[in-house]
Design a protein around this motif. Structure first.
Motif, PDB file in Angstrom:
ATOM      1  N   TYR A  19       0.828  -1.252   0.099  1.00 54.05           N
ATOM      2  CA  TYR A  19      -0.050   0.074  -0.176  1.00 54.05           C
ATOM      3  C   TYR A  19       0.949   1.329   0.170  1.00 54.05           C
ATOM      4  O   TYR A  19       0.627   2.049  -0.724  1.00 54.05           O
ATOM      5  N   ALA A  20       2.020   1.269   0.807  1.00 57.55           N
ATOM      6  CA  ALA A  20       2.878   2.558   0.889  1.00 57.55           C
ATOM      7  C   ALA A  20       3.508   2.502  -0.458  1.00 57.55           C
ATOM      8  O   ALA A  20       3.549   3.723  -1.047  1.00 57.55           O
ATOM      9  N   PHE A 416       2.718  11.724   8.985  1.00 55.50           N
ATOM     10  CA  PHE A 416       2.460  10.337   8.748  1.00 55.50           C
ATOM     11  C   PHE A 416       1.313   9.933   9.942  1.00 55.50           C
ATOM     12  O   PHE A 416       0.692   8.816   9.702  1.00 55.50           O
ATOM     13  N   GLY A 417       1.832  10.217  11.248  1.00 53.26           N
ATOM     14  CA  GLY A 417       0.607   9.858  12.055  1.00 53.26           C
ATOM     15  C   GLY A 417      -0.657  10.032  11.781  1.00 53.26           C
ATOM     16  O   GLY A 417      -1.587   9.196  11.806  1.00 53.26           O
ATOM     17  N   LEU A 422      -6.069   8.266  10.044  1.00 57.43           N
ATOM     18  CA  LEU A 422      -6.934   8.530   9.088  1.00 57.43           C
ATOM     19  C   LEU A 422      -7.278   7.238   8.222  1.00 57.43           C
ATOM     20  O   LEU A 422      -8.452   6.918   8.278  1.00 57.43           O
ATOM     21  N   VAL A 423      -6.236   6.685   7.936  1.00 59.93           N
ATOM     22  CA  VAL A 423      -6.453   5.256   7.022  1.00 59.93           C
ATOM     23  C   VAL A 423      -7.013   4.366   8.040  1.00 59.93           C
ATOM     24  O   VAL A 423      -8.100   3.389   7.674  1.00 59.93           O
ATOM     25  N   LEU A 431     -15.231   1.622   5.271  1.00 60.24           N
ATOM     26  CA  LEU A 431     -15.029   0.368   4.777  1.00 60.24           C
ATOM     27  C   LEU A 431     -15.624  -0.863   5.125  1.00 60.24           C
ATOM     28  O   LEU A 431     -15.967  -1.791   4.374  1.00 60.24           O
ATOM     29  N   ARG A 432     -15.837  -0.868   6.505  1.00 64.43           N
ATOM     30  CA  ARG A 432     -16.351  -2.007   7.272  1.00 64.43           C
ATOM     31  C   ARG A 432     -17.856  -2.396   6.600  1.00 64.43           C
ATOM     32  O   ARG A 432     -18.385  -3.400   6.422  1.00 64.43           O
TER      33      ARG A 432
END
Length: 448
Positions: A19-20, A416-417, A422-423, A431-432
């Motif tokens: 993903y990254a 980044f944090g 957020l992701v 997405l659930r």
């Protein structure tokens, strides 16, 4: 660790790497292209500005003040921002004029005749535009580009660290395919080996480039400056541009010799010639710029803007007498400023000459190869109708050490944090309840 647990860890790291890598791939390619161009700035500018370095030295020089007057004549309503000393007897003077719209005009003046040879808005020259495209996607300091680049850089750190974990030699594994690619064995093996071996060689250099590039990003640079302010380690103005969480003071105003109720203080431009005569023989690393005082009676500021920041010097000079009021060399700066300045010089390819430029170019080529080979591997294996992420297996347990490491990375790189949270939030909420999206993204766990 048990075999199943080890497989779970490897799978989890592989998924984060995937993903990254997919997120950062276009940005890595963009940054390597623009960064490589900027690495060769001295050679490119020498070629573009060749005619300003081949002036015939005929007769005595005009005074610096007369040169400034000539520059001001082609920028109506402008004020002197900086005067750059000619580097050789055959070099033009570069004079920066602040225009009435707050933009800066660069004017090249023949120092022997005070003839204006050329002028252009400073940020429309090639190298400033490349720098803006590289660090801010062409949006400038007030735009969003620097934040996007910083987020991409932070996730590139994740990509490189997870890549090192995945392909680091372990368990008696052969070094072929790790330190060098195996040419034989089919297309997929070649691309996989190329991706792995280039990653092993370039990862640490890539991490160094990211670490040395963050200080002049808009958000992280402001974050770093705020931490230094709170801890009392901010020692005067920084030697690099960055954002700020604090309201910036009103900009300094310079002079052009005109009065008025709202005009800057009038300063005799003869002082500029006096300051020039003082600093010219000192042998300070060029380019050497002279900045007029913000108020009458204050000293003129003189600073070296050498690409190798370890050679920079700052001085204050009394315009009335030409006496040096103060001098600060690189060695006298705070150790944090010296460390960051040395890192930035290496990042820009200026610390140890052409070898530094070549090493930076090879690192950029390696990162580009890493991204392109990763794209090929993904494109060849992606299933129809899905993103093609590695299928999830048993979720490993995240111990306190790993959680602490992730939190530390989040503190060191706040964007980044923030994006990681957020992701995770989107995955846990939106997405659930969106099975099709989970299936396309590869978030549905594969059967045992």
């Amino acid at each position: 660790m048990a075999r199943v647990a080890g497989a779970g860890w490897y799978n989890a790291v592989w998924r984060w790497h995937f993903y990254a890598g997919l997120l950062t791939m276009p940005f890595v390619l963009w940054l390597t292209v623009t960064g490589t161009i900027y690495l060769w700035k001295p050679q490119i500018e020498a070629m573009l500005e060749h005619r300003f370095e081949t002036i015939e030295a005929v007769g005595p020089r005009e005074s610096a003040g007369r040169q400034v007057e000539a520059a001001l004549a082609v920028v109506p309503g402008g004020t002197l921002a900086k005067y750059q000393l000619p580097q050789t007897p055959h070099s033009a003077a570069r004079i920066l004029i602040r225009r009435s719209d707050a933009k800066t005009e660069r004017v090249w003046v023949n120092p022997y005749t005070a003839e204006v040879m050329h002028h252009v808005r400073d940020d429309r020259r090639l190298m400033p535009m490349i720098a803006d495209l590289h660090g801010k996607l062409g949006t400038g300091w007030t735009g969003w580009g620097s934040h996007v680049v910083e987020i991409a850089a932070c996730w590139t750190v994740t990509m490189l660290l997870t890549g090192l974990y995945l392909w680091w030699p372990r368990g008696g594994r052969s070094l072929a395919g790790v330190l060098w690619p195996r040419i034989r064995g089919g297309g997929r093996r070649f691309w996989r080996d190329l991706h792995a071996s280039v990653g092993i060689w370039v990862a640490l250099l890539g991490l160094f480039l990211i670490a040395t590039g963050l200080p002049w990003s808009a958000f992280w640079g402001a974050y770093f400056k705020e931490v230094r302010t709170i801890t009392g380690t901010l020692d005067g103005p920084q030697d690099w541009a960055s954002g700020s969480f604090r309201k910036a003071p009103a900009p300094d105003h310079a002079v052009h010799g005109h009065g008025g109720a709202d005009a800057p203080p009038t300063i005799d431009l003869a002082q500029l010639e006096r300051v020039r005569a003082t600093v010219a023989p000192l042998g300070i690393a060029p380019p050497l710029l002279i900045v007029p005082p913000a108020a009458a009676g204050e000293p003129w500021r003189v600073s070296s803007e050498a690409a190798d920041r370890t050679r920079r010097v700052d001085l204050s000079v009394d315009g009335s007498s030409g006496a040096i009021v103060s001098r600060r060399d690189f060695a006298q700066r705070h150790w944090i400023d010296r460390a960051v300045g040395t890192g930035i010089a290496a990042h820009e390819g200026a610390l140890f000459g052409v070898v530094n430029q070549l090493l930076g170019t090879l690192t950029a080529l390696g990162l580009a190869t890493l991204s392109l080979s990763g794209f090929v591997l993904w494109w060849r294996r992606r299933p129809e109708g899905k993103l093609g992420a590695p299928p999830p297996v048993a979720r490993p347990r995240y111990g306190p050490l790993l959680v602490a490491a992730i939190c530390l990375l989040g503190l060191l790189m706040p964007l980044f944090g923030a994006t990681l949270l957020l992701v995770l939030l989107i995955e846990a909420t939106l997405l659930r309840h969106w099975p099709a999206a989970r299936r396309w993204l590869g978030l549905r766990r594969a059967p045992a």
